[in-house]
Design a protein around this motif. Structure first.
Motif, PDB file in Angstrom:
ATOM      1  N   LEU A  71      -3.890 -49.908 -33.003  1.00 59.02           N
ATOM      2  CA  LEU A  71      -3.989 -49.861 -31.535  1.00 59.02           C
ATOM      3  C   LEU A  71      -3.159 -48.661 -31.117  1.00 59.02           C
ATOM      4  CD1 LEU A  71      -3.769 -53.590 -30.383  1.00 59.02           C
ATOM      5  CD2 LEU A  71      -5.760 -52.233 -31.035  1.00 59.02           C
ATOM      6  N   ARG A  72      -3.739 -47.491 -31.307  1.00 55.88           N
ATOM      7  CA  ARG A  72      -3.000 -46.242 -31.128  1.00 55.88           C
ATOM      8  C   ARG A  72      -3.594 -45.458 -29.964  1.00 55.88           C
ATOM      9  NH1 ARG A  72      -1.901 -42.477 -36.258  1.00 55.88           N
ATOM     10  NH2 ARG A  72      -0.806 -44.421 -36.819  1.00 55.88           N
ATOM     11  N   SER A  73      -2.840 -45.351 -28.900  1.00 50.93           N
ATOM     12  CA  SER A  73      -3.261 -44.627 -27.699  1.00 50.93           C
ATOM     13  C   SER A  73      -2.415 -43.366 -27.586  1.00 50.93           C
ATOM     14  CB  SER A  73      -3.074 -45.506 -26.452  1.00 50.93           C
ATOM     15  OG  SER A  73      -3.671 -46.778 -26.624  1.00 50.93           O
ATOM     16  N   GLN A  74      -2.986 -42.243 -27.951  1.00 41.79           N
ATOM     17  CA  GLN A  74      -2.215 -40.994 -27.958  1.00 41.79           C
ATOM     18  C   GLN A  74      -2.410 -40.240 -26.650  1.00 41.79           C
ATOM     19  OE1 GLN A  74      -2.371 -38.794 -31.598  1.00 41.79           O
ATOM     20  NE2 GLN A  74      -1.757 -36.862 -30.636  1.00 41.79           N
ATOM     21  N   VAL A  75      -1.311 -39.882 -26.023  1.00 42.90           N
ATOM     22  CA  VAL A  75      -1.353 -39.176 -24.745  1.00 42.90           C
ATOM     23  C   VAL A  75      -1.614 -37.686 -24.991  1.00 42.90           C
ATOM     24  CG1 VAL A  75      -0.037 -38.551 -22.678  1.00 42.90           C
ATOM     25  CG2 VAL A  75       0.216 -40.839 -23.690  1.00 42.90           C
ATOM     26  N   PHE A  76      -2.528 -37.113 -24.231  1.00 44.15           N
ATOM     27  CA  PHE A  76      -2.781 -35.677 -24.304  1.00 44.15           C
ATOM     28  C   PHE A  76      -1.565 -34.931 -23.774  1.00 44.15           C
ATOM     29  CE2 PHE A  76      -7.170 -37.169 -24.485  1.00 44.15           C
ATOM     30  CZ  PHE A  76      -7.740 -36.285 -25.389  1.00 44.15           C
ATOM     31  N   GLU A  77      -1.187 -33.884 -24.486  1.00 46.01           N
ATOM     32  CA  GLU A  77      -0.007 -33.098 -24.105  1.00 46.01           C
ATOM     33  C   GLU A  77      -0.143 -32.570 -22.674  1.00 46.01           C
ATOM     34  OE1 GLU A  77       2.778 -32.652 -25.643  1.00 46.01           O
ATOM     35  OE2 GLU A  77       2.214 -33.751 -27.463  1.00 46.01           O
ATOM     36  N   ILE A  82      -2.904 -39.651 -19.738  1.00 52.26           N
ATOM     37  CA  ILE A  82      -4.312 -39.573 -20.135  1.00 52.26           C
ATOM     38  C   ILE A  82      -4.355 -39.725 -21.646  1.00 52.26           C
ATOM     39  CG2 ILE A  82      -6.393 -38.157 -20.171  1.00 52.26           C
ATOM     40  CD1 ILE A  82      -5.550 -39.114 -17.379  1.00 52.26           C
ATOM     41  N   VAL A  83      -5.097 -40.742 -22.151  1.00 54.95           N
ATOM     42  CA  VAL A  83      -5.003 -41.090 -23.564  1.00 54.95           C
ATOM     43  C   VAL A  83      -6.329 -40.942 -24.306  1.00 54.95           C
ATOM     44  CG1 VAL A  83      -3.138 -42.730 -23.102  1.00 54.95           C
ATOM     45  CG2 VAL A  83      -5.502 -43.553 -23.215  1.00 54.95           C
ATOM     46  N   PRO A 444      -6.780 -30.733 -28.162  1.00 54.18           N
ATOM     47  CA  PRO A 444      -7.652 -31.803 -28.657  1.00 54.18           C
ATOM     48  C   PRO A 444      -6.917 -32.721 -29.625  1.00 54.18           C
ATOM     49  CG  PRO A 444      -8.778 -29.689 -28.714  1.00 54.18           C
ATOM     50  CD  PRO A 444      -7.344 -29.397 -28.419  1.00 54.18           C
ATOM     51  N   ILE A 445      -7.434 -33.931 -29.780  1.00 56.30           N
ATOM     52  CA  ILE A 445      -6.832 -34.941 -30.649  1.00 56.30           C
ATOM     53  C   ILE A 445      -7.907 -35.490 -31.580  1.00 56.30           C
ATOM     54  CG2 ILE A 445      -5.726 -37.214 -30.715  1.00 56.30           C
ATOM     55  CD1 ILE A 445      -4.600 -36.638 -27.940  1.00 56.30           C
ATOM     56  N   CYS A 446      -7.564 -35.616 -32.853  1.00 53.55           N
ATOM     57  CA  CYS A 446      -8.525 -36.211 -33.780  1.00 53.55           C
ATOM     58  C   CYS A 446      -7.798 -37.132 -34.743  1.00 53.55           C
ATOM     59  CB  CYS A 446      -9.296 -35.145 -34.548  1.00 53.55           C
ATOM     60  SG  CYS A 446      -8.311 -34.205 -35.723  1.00 53.55           S
ATOM     61  N   VAL A 447      -8.555 -37.961 -35.453  1.00 55.10           N
ATOM     62  CA  VAL A 447      -7.982 -38.858 -36.451  1.00 55.10           C
ATOM     63  C   VAL A 447      -9.003 -39.083 -37.557  1.00 55.10           C
ATOM     64  CG1 VAL A 447      -8.804 -40.989 -35.335  1.00 55.10           C
ATOM     65  CG2 VAL A 447      -6.752 -41.048 -36.779  1.00 55.10           C
ATOM     66  N   SER A 448      -8.512 -39.188 -38.781  1.00 55.82           N
ATOM     67  CA  SER A 448      -9.271 -39.675 -39.933  1.00 55.82           C
ATOM     68  C   SER A 448      -8.383 -40.719 -40.601  1.00 55.82           C
ATOM     69  CB  SER A 448      -9.597 -38.536 -40.917  1.00 55.82           C
ATOM     70  OG  SER A 448     -10.558 -37.671 -40.396  1.00 55.82           O
TER      71      SER A 448
END
Length: 550
Positions: A71-77, A82-83, A444-448
């Motif tokens: 449950l990971r909500s990453q905020v844009f720099e 804004i997540v 931008p934000i990404c995850v694998s």
């Protein structure tokens, strides 16, 4: 009745247990204040710790890296909250246990913009270079309605779906077991694709129908990544409404766990104002590196060499970490349980997000009279593209790409800038002339998830023949009949549940572990509010034989 995640393997009303005025149970006086360890600060870890604290225990929470798990909500720099939702982002309303905690903490939810829903506004399906615009299923070519009817017919034909779902709605346990238990034996060793291709309804159609079903599907999108999985796993998703009526958490779902961490509920033993944060000195402890038996206790060693013994330890991490990241004494589980933990198969998943200046996709295209862009399903490598409108005066968010398995592996070695570039090029083929890049703000934000050493994958995807493994680890909270050397180490998380990838599975297994730890410490439920372990022998999952002919 409203559909909920009631079974079907273990039909227990977790939501009723949580709401009952008698509470989850009581501990004897000599157990109050005792420390127990919780490994992982995701949904299962924090919810279990919260309930253990209310019972009067002191949960000591360990986290290897980042609070929140998946449950990971990453905020844009540079933005004001804004997540990008890198893990769980859409939560079906049938997840009654999870919604108990959303309501408890005052989290606001809104409809998730899934394809062909009112929340999405409009949907574009782009397959093999052919593009269709739709606001509802009836706007698409007849082939799509034929696929929807065929899948409904396949469910009715091969799974007695209407009767089974009705029994789940009514919480009629004998009726559920009468239909579901034979399905377990019939479908455990068969794939989702076998179910589709072998049905009379799909055999009457051509390969194109199955292909489009895999690429687009219904509800949240395409199903082809799940084609190799056990059909039982898909049936549970359909039966429990997990792919329908989904909502997202405004401001990010991770805040739920932070609110539970700081919450000060009424607790046994602890004074007014006690919180998990307070009991843990305001911060989680570090990575766990080893677990050993120490008499009747379990010795836990952390990354700094600190060693502490506990009467009970709850591990909520991905099961593979118990054989890779944590040196677990082999005798803490029997060999059949180790087999089940090791054979858990995790699926890959990748997401790429950008923040944009405003929800420009709602602008009207002067040539077509339609929105500039729509929720998009495609066979291009973006697969699913979702739009999140935070209001006219705030930046908006686009999930440029959400992909699984092979599609996720295609971008695994690529940096975020390259992933964004590939996604923009793919969407440029569908929406020529729309300048997405001109609206992008922040980084931008990404995850694998498979690339994260603390996860090694996004979520479980059980293969045919995995039912017995799931049965072993789900039921491991029932420890009274285990040898003493195997008691005290509990497991929880959506991968331990029957419904991987859905947070409700994390909630239910966390509550199982709470019952297990409570009884391990000498406690019990009130007679008028029996817990999952009190009813497990009567209503638990059907046992498949291991011998010949099984």
């Amino acid at each position: 009745m409203t559909l909920s995640a009631f079974g079907p393997d273990f039909p227990f009303a977790y939501d009723d247990w949580l709401r009952h005025p008698a509470g989850l149970g009581r501990l004897p006086a000599d157990s109050l204040g005792a420390e127990v360890a919780v490994i992982g600060s995701g949904a299962a870890g924090i919810i279990a710790a919260y309930e253990l604290m209310k019972l009067g225990l002191r949960p000591v929470v360990h986290e290897a890296a980042q609070f929140g798990g998946r449950l990971r909500s990453q905020v844009f720099e540079g933005t004001d909250g804004i997540v990008a939702e890198l893990g769980g982002m859409r939560f079906p309303v049938s997840s009654r246990g999870f919604y108990h905690y959303l309501e408890l903490t005052g989290c606001e939810t809104r409809p998730f913009p899934n394809p062909l829903t009112e929340a999405a506004g409009s949907t574009v399906i782009d397959l093999e270079g052919e593009t269709h615009f739709a606001r509802r299923l009836e706007d698409l070519p007849p082939l799509y309605a034929e696929i929807a009817r065929a899948y409904d017919a396949a469910l009715a034909e091969q799974a007695d779906f209407p009767a089974l779902q009705d029994a789940i709605r009514r919480r009629d346990i004998p009726a559920i077991k009468a239909i579901w238990d034979p399905l377990v034996a019939a479908w455990d060793e068969r794939t989702f694709y076998d179910f589709v291709a072998g049905s009379e309804a799909f055999r009457a159609l051509d390969f194109r129908h199955r292909e489009v079903f895999g690429q687009v599907g219904f509800g949240t999108g395409g199903w082809d990544s799940d084609f190799p999985n056990s059909m039982l796993e898909i049936l549970r998703v359909n039966l429990l409404g997990l792919d329908d009526a989904q909502r997202y958490v405004v401001g990010g779902v991770e805040q739920l766990l932070h609110r539970l961490w700081a919450a000060t509920p009424d607790c046994a033993h602890w004074p007014e104002g006690t919180s998990l944060a307070g009991l843990n000195g305001g911060a989680t402890r570090g990575r766990v590196t080893a677990l050993r038996r120490a008499g009747s206790q379990i010795l836990l060693r952390d990354q700094w060499g600190n060693e502490t013994t506990y009467p009970a330890v709850l591990a909520t991490c991905q099961t593979h970490l118990l054989t890779t990241a944590i040196d677990v004494e082999e005798s803490l589980f029997d060999q059949k349980t180790w087999m089940a933990l090791d054979r858990t198969r995790y699926m890959q998943a990748a997401k790429t997000f950008v923040a944009v200046d405003r929800p420009f996709w709602n602008d009207t295209d002067p040539q077509t009279g339609r929105p500039l862009m729509s929720m998009t399903l495609t066979d291009r490598h973006t697969r699913g593209t979702y739009f999140f409108d935070n209001g006219p005066d705030r930046p908006a968010v686009i999930c440029l790409s959400y992909s699984w398995m092979t599609d996720a592996l295609k971008v695994l070695p690529l940096p975020v800038e390259k992933r964004v570039d590939l996604a923009l090029r793919a969407l440029g083929q569908i929406y020529p002339g729309v300048d997405i890049a001109g609206h992008i703000r922040s980084t931008p934000i990404c995850v694998s998830w498979e690339a994260d050493e603390n996860f090694l994958g996004a979520f479980k995807g059980a293969l045919p023949g995995h039912y017995r493994y799931n049965h072993r680890i789900f039921g491991h909270f029932m420890q009274a009949d285990l040898p003493e050397a195997e008691r005290g180490l509990f497991v929880a998380g959506d991968g331990v549940s029957w419904t991987p990838a859905w947070v409700e599975g994390a909630v239910q297994t966390a509550l199982n572990a709470v019952w297990g730890i409570m009884t391990h410490m000498g406690g019990a439920c009130a007679p008028e509010n029996p817990g999952p372990g009190d009813l497990y022998a009567e209503h638990g999952p059907v046992a498949l034989r291991d011998g010949a002919g099984a």
